[in-house]
Design a protein around this motif. Sequence first.
Motif, PDB file in Angstrom:
ATOM      1  N   UNK A  70      93.637 -42.803 -12.259  1.00 23.53           N
ATOM      2  CA  UNK A  70      93.555 -42.271 -10.898  1.00 23.53           C
ATOM      3  C   UNK A  70      94.232 -40.905 -10.805  1.00 23.53           C
ATOM      4  N   UNK A  71      95.337 -40.739 -11.516  1.00 17.48           N
ATOM      5  CA  UNK A  71      96.035 -39.455 -11.516  1.00 17.48           C
ATOM      6  C   UNK A  71      95.160 -38.364 -12.123  1.00 17.48           C
ATOM      7  N   UNK A  72      94.548 -38.649 -13.259  1.00 18.63           N
ATOM      8  CA  UNK A  72      93.724 -37.640 -13.921  1.00 18.63           C
ATOM      9  C   UNK A  72      92.485 -37.292 -13.094  1.00 18.63           C
ATOM     10  N   UNK A  73      91.930 -38.296 -12.417  1.00 14.82           N
ATOM     11  CA  UNK A  73      90.788 -38.030 -11.536  1.00 14.82           C
ATOM     12  C   UNK A  73      91.196 -37.091 -10.401  1.00 14.82           C
ATOM     13  N   UNK A  74      92.370 -37.343  -9.822  1.00 16.04           N
ATOM     14  CA  UNK A  74      92.856 -36.500  -8.730  1.00 16.04           C
ATOM     15  C   UNK A  74      93.212 -35.105  -9.246  1.00 16.04           C
ATOM     16  N   UNK A  75      93.791 -35.060 -10.425  1.00 14.90           N
ATOM     17  CA  UNK A  75      94.178 -33.776 -11.026  1.00 14.90           C
ATOM     18  C   UNK A  75      92.956 -32.917 -11.321  1.00 14.90           C
ATOM     19  N   UNK A  76      91.836 -33.557 -11.615  1.00 21.21           N
ATOM     20  CA  UNK A  76      90.599 -32.812 -11.867  1.00 21.21           C
ATOM     21  C   UNK A  76      90.075 -32.139 -10.606  1.00 21.21           C
ATOM     22  N   UNK A  77      90.464 -32.661  -9.441  1.00 22.48           N
ATOM     23  CA  UNK A  77      90.015 -32.112  -8.162  1.00 22.48           C
ATOM     24  C   UNK A  77      91.030 -31.165  -7.534  1.00 22.48           C
TER      25      UNK A  77
END
Length: 249
Positions: free
Chosen positions: A77-84
């Motif tokens: 979830x962190x990496x998904x958010x970091x991608x945005x």
Amino acid sequence: MQVHEFARPYAAEGNGETGVLFLHGFTATPWTLRDWAARTAEAGYRVSVPRLPGHGTSWRELEVTDGRDWYAAAQRAFLDLRAECPTVFVAGLSMGGALALRLAEHHADDVAGLILVNPALTGNPELALIPWAKHLIRTVDSIGSSIRRPGVVEHSYPRTPLKAAHAMMLLWGDVRARLDLVHCPILLLRSEHDPVVPAASSEIVRRQVSSEEIVEVVLADSAHVAPLDNDADAIVAHTLDFLTTHTRR
């Protein structure tokens, strides 16, 4: 296994390029953080509240998960958010606080700051029996809904599987061993009277992280699940102040 309606993940885009990941606690669900996250989104932040594996279904599913599963979901979830979002903060309640600290250990350059509410890195003395008791007793009564506000429930499991509780304790040890790797700013919100997580847990954070800025706020009128308790407004206010200050930096 069916996920209860109240346990479904929550996300909101907000209006800006700063994201906040919210991580719930042991035996709990995104429900405990939903209002906190929604009010953060209303202030313009993109938010994500994932459901950790084994939660929001049945304690029997929780029984077969452990810290590797919980952290993998948090990191995804962190990496998904970091991608945005170029800037991402992580907020966590109880065991979610331990997972937030672990993210800051493993992604030190990408976590802009931590917002920890009653973070769990150690427990009350009776937990020392769990590594042996789990072989004799499968579950104990629920540890959830530690809330002072009348009529508010956490929707936690009615039973707590001791095998999973021991897995949580092992997670605590892994996080404590690397706390010196955490150097981001921290907002630490601690309930003055928390029957679930002792004050020593917050002291471990203050003493062992490498962060130059740690702002501690004592919540005088809440039990353990403070985001659903009487100090919920104060938590939101302190969160938005912290985010504003460190996003500008």
